[in-house]
Scaffold this active site. Sequence first.
Site, short mmCIF file in Angstrom:
data_model
loop_
_atom_site.label_atom_id
_atom_site.label_comp_id
_atom_site.label_asym_id
_atom_site.label_seq_id
_atom_site.Cartn_x
_atom_site.Cartn_y
_atom_site.Cartn_z
N ILE A 68 41.27 20.03 15.46
CA ILE A 68 41.61 18.73 16.06
C ILE A 68 43.08 18.72 16.51
CG2 ILE A 68 41.64 16.22 15.73
CD1 ILE A 68 38.82 17.31 15.50
N ARG A 96 52.91 4.87 4.07
CA ARG A 96 52.19 4.43 5.27
C ARG A 96 50.69 4.39 5.02
NH1 ARG A 96 52.79 7.97 10.07
NH2 ARG A 96 51.14 6.54 10.59
N ASP A 134 42.09 15.03 8.47
CA ASP A 134 42.96 14.29 7.57
C ASP A 134 42.86 14.75 6.11
OD1 ASP A 134 43.90 12.85 9.70
OD2 ASP A 134 42.60 11.13 9.39
N CYS A 154 54.66 12.87 17.89
CA CYS A 154 54.11 12.69 16.55
C CYS A 154 54.24 14.01 15.82
CB CYS A 154 52.66 12.28 16.70
SG CYS A 154 51.76 12.23 15.19
N LYS A 165 42.52 2.52 5.80
CA LYS A 165 43.63 2.31 6.76
C LYS A 165 43.13 2.45 8.19
CE LYS A 165 46.57 5.88 7.76
NZ LYS A 165 46.66 6.13 9.21
N ASN A 166 42.42 3.53 8.46
CA ASN A 166 42.05 3.80 9.86
C ASN A 166 40.91 2.92 10.36
OD1 ASN A 166 44.09 5.60 9.92
ND2 ASN A 166 42.81 7.44 9.82
N ARG A 177 49.77 14.03 20.99
CA ARG A 177 48.63 13.13 20.86
C ARG A 177 48.57 12.24 22.09
NH1 ARG A 177 48.55 10.59 14.99
NH2 ARG A 177 46.43 10.04 15.57
N PRO A 178 47.96 12.78 23.16
CA PRO A 178 47.92 12.03 24.42
C PRO A 178 47.05 10.79 24.32
CG PRO A 178 46.54 14.01 24.54
CD PRO A 178 47.24 14.04 23.21
N ILE A 179 47.18 9.87 25.31
CA ILE A 179 46.29 8.71 25.33
C ILE A 179 45.51 8.66 26.66
CG2 ILE A 179 47.61 7.30 23.68
CD1 ILE A 179 48.48 5.61 26.19
N ASP A 180 45.39 9.83 27.30
CA ASP A 180 44.70 9.87 28.59
C ASP A 180 43.27 9.33 28.52
OD1 ASP A 180 44.47 12.24 26.99
OD2 ASP A 180 43.30 13.14 28.59
N ARG A 232 51.17 5.02 15.87
CA ARG A 232 50.37 5.25 17.06
C ARG A 232 49.19 4.29 17.20
NH1 ARG A 232 50.62 9.48 20.15
NH2 ARG A 232 48.43 9.10 20.60
N1 EPU Z 1 42.96 13.26 22.43
C1 EPU Z 1 43.18 13.48 23.76
N2 EPU Z 1 43.37 12.41 24.58
C2 EPU Z 1 43.34 11.13 24.12
C3 EPU Z 1 43.12 10.91 22.75
C4 EPU Z 1 42.94 12.00 21.94
O1 EPU Z 1 43.25 14.59 24.20
O2 EPU Z 1 43.51 10.20 24.91
C5 EPU Z 1 42.75 14.39 21.53
C6 EPU Z 1 43.87 14.59 20.52
O3 EPU Z 1 44.91 15.38 21.04
C7 EPU Z 1 43.16 15.25 19.38
C8 EPU Z 1 41.79 14.62 19.41
O4 EPU Z 1 41.63 14.09 20.71
O5 EPU Z 1 42.99 16.62 19.62
C9 EPU Z 1 41.57 13.57 18.37
O6 EPU Z 1 42.52 12.58 18.47
P1 EPU Z 1 42.09 11.10 18.26
O7 EPU Z 1 42.32 10.31 19.48
O8 EPU Z 1 40.72 11.01 17.71
O9 EPU Z 1 43.03 10.63 17.16
P2 EPU Z 1 43.33 9.15 16.95
O10 EPU Z 1 42.13 8.35 17.26
O11 EPU Z 1 44.60 8.78 17.63
C10 EPU Z 1 42.54 8.91 14.44
C11 EPU Z 1 43.23 8.69 13.13
C12 EPU Z 1 43.97 9.96 12.72
C13 EPU Z 1 42.96 11.10 12.65
C14 EPU Z 1 42.25 11.24 13.99
C15 EPU Z 1 41.18 12.31 13.98
C16 EPU Z 1 43.75 6.34 13.18
C17 EPU Z 1 44.76 5.27 13.15
N3 EPU Z 1 44.16 7.58 13.22
O12 EPU Z 1 43.60 9.13 15.37
O13 EPU Z 1 44.48 9.71 11.41
O14 EPU Z 1 43.62 12.29 12.31
O15 EPU Z 1 41.64 10.00 14.37
O16 EPU Z 1 40.17 11.99 13.08
O17 EPU Z 1 42.56 6.05 13.10
C18 EPU Z 1 45.92 9.90 9.59
O18 EPU Z 1 45.33 8.94 9.06
O19 EPU Z 1 46.73 10.63 8.93
C19 EPU Z 1 45.66 10.23 10.98
C20 EPU Z 1 46.47 11.00 11.70
#
Ligand code: EPU
Length: 421
Positions: free
Chosen positions: A330, A400, A308, A116, A22-23, A121-124, A92
């Site tokens: 995380i 999902r 995960d 969430c 999925k991811n 889960r910020p996108i900064d 997301r």
């Molecule tokens: N973070 C920030 N700023 C950002 C982005 C992330 O501070 O702009 C922080 C988050 O708060 C968190 C860490 O970085 O502490 C990791 O978040 P990340 O961005 O890596 O998560 P993601 O890329 O949005 C993917 C998976 C998640 C999985 C995480 C961690 C997808 C679609 N989602 O999310 O999967 O938990 O990486 O490995 O790839 C799931 O499948 O159940 C799931 C939540």
Amino acid sequence: MDKLIIRGRARLKGEVDISGSKNAVLPIMAAALLSEEESVIENVPNLWDVQTMVKLLRSLGAKAILESGVLKIKPGNHLKPFAPYKLVKTMRASVCVLGPLLARLGEAEVSLPGGCAIGPRPIDLHLKGLEALSAEIQIDHGYVHAKVTSRLRGTDIYLGGGYGSSVLATGNVMMAAVLAQGRTVVENAACEPEVVDLANFLKKMGAKIQGEGSPRIEIEGVKKLRGVSYRVIPDRIEAGTYMFASAITQGDVLIRKMEPGHLNAVIDKLQQAGVRIEKYKNAVRVKRIGKLRASDVTTLAYPAFPTDLQAQAMALMTITPGISIITEKIYPNRFMHVPELGRMGAKIFLEGPSAIVHGVRKLSGAPVMASDLRASAALVLAALVAEGETEVQRIYHLDRGYEDLEKKLTALGATIRREKE
Ligand code: EPU
């Protein structure tokens, strides 16, 4: 809304095939937008999140058809740069279209994903990376407005800020940088296999990328990319979930069509817990013969133990004699499964980002509520071993991210049925 009724005291036995990741597939679907030509993606799991991404691609003006695990995406030349709240809020990973839209169209308007269940889960980092590539970004009325006057420009980017690395931010920046002018170096890039899979897809399209899988990725921008055929990697989290399912039920399961090398930390922890693992080229056999042993798990970025699989590991710990500790690094609030496992008789105490699990002799079936994808998986695992019947409500979370969950578990000997709530 559907619920699952699961009879406990199951002992899983047999073979199970793992679906596509999925991811990995979600960012790859967004990456297909980088060419006007058709891409054909194989090993695509039929999941709600994939269907949501199909809807999003269509709403952007691309053609997208998913049939028997094969997804054809033809973006064409009339893409719209707008990803609405109604689609982004449900998933997301939709934020992944930001980089490709910006690179191809010079502009993108993408809804902020919002809250969430597993915590903030910020996108900064996504925005920091894209700004470094010379995009102008504004946030207005809940939307990210990104635009670039001519072409994105390659640069050196440190993609961090005290949080470790981010999988989807690395993906977004990589997808924008492949069409930027000049060279981009991403430091503190995420090293997860899904990032490597995305890089491999992009490279097949004609992108020039080096270093994926390490914290330093180098990208030399090109002018145009082509449509390609590509096969997505197996889902390491689904594979890990079946490994815990076999371990918790004192089972003997051969998990096939997976990549054992993606799960070294998980294999190591299961072995420490007293579970026997046989590794093959694309399979592992997980067999529990003797007593379980208490262990400690800390979730961290790849190649460490994945967040995960934290909830699934906790399900196993609930019936492991002694005291086990899980520390979640995380998402420090990703513990919604704790009170639900408690309703089944588990003894778990939360101390900040750690959960202290006192093993109990048995769990007992109860009505429980799924709150997010992986928490739901943990409840299903606990239900498989509990005494009596468990009713897992709100299982749309499972739909999902787990393809054919009931079918696969039933084939392994579980008694499980779906009913309307
Ligand atoms: N973070 C920030 N700023 C950002 C982005 C992330 O501070 O702009 C922080 C988050 O708060 C968190 C860490 O970085 O502490 C990791 O978040 P990340 O961005 O890596 O998560 P993601 O890329 O949005 C993917 C998976 C998640 C999985 C995480 C961690 C997808 C679609 N989602 O999310 O999967 O938990 O990486 O490995 O790839 C799931 O499948 O159940 C799931 C939540």
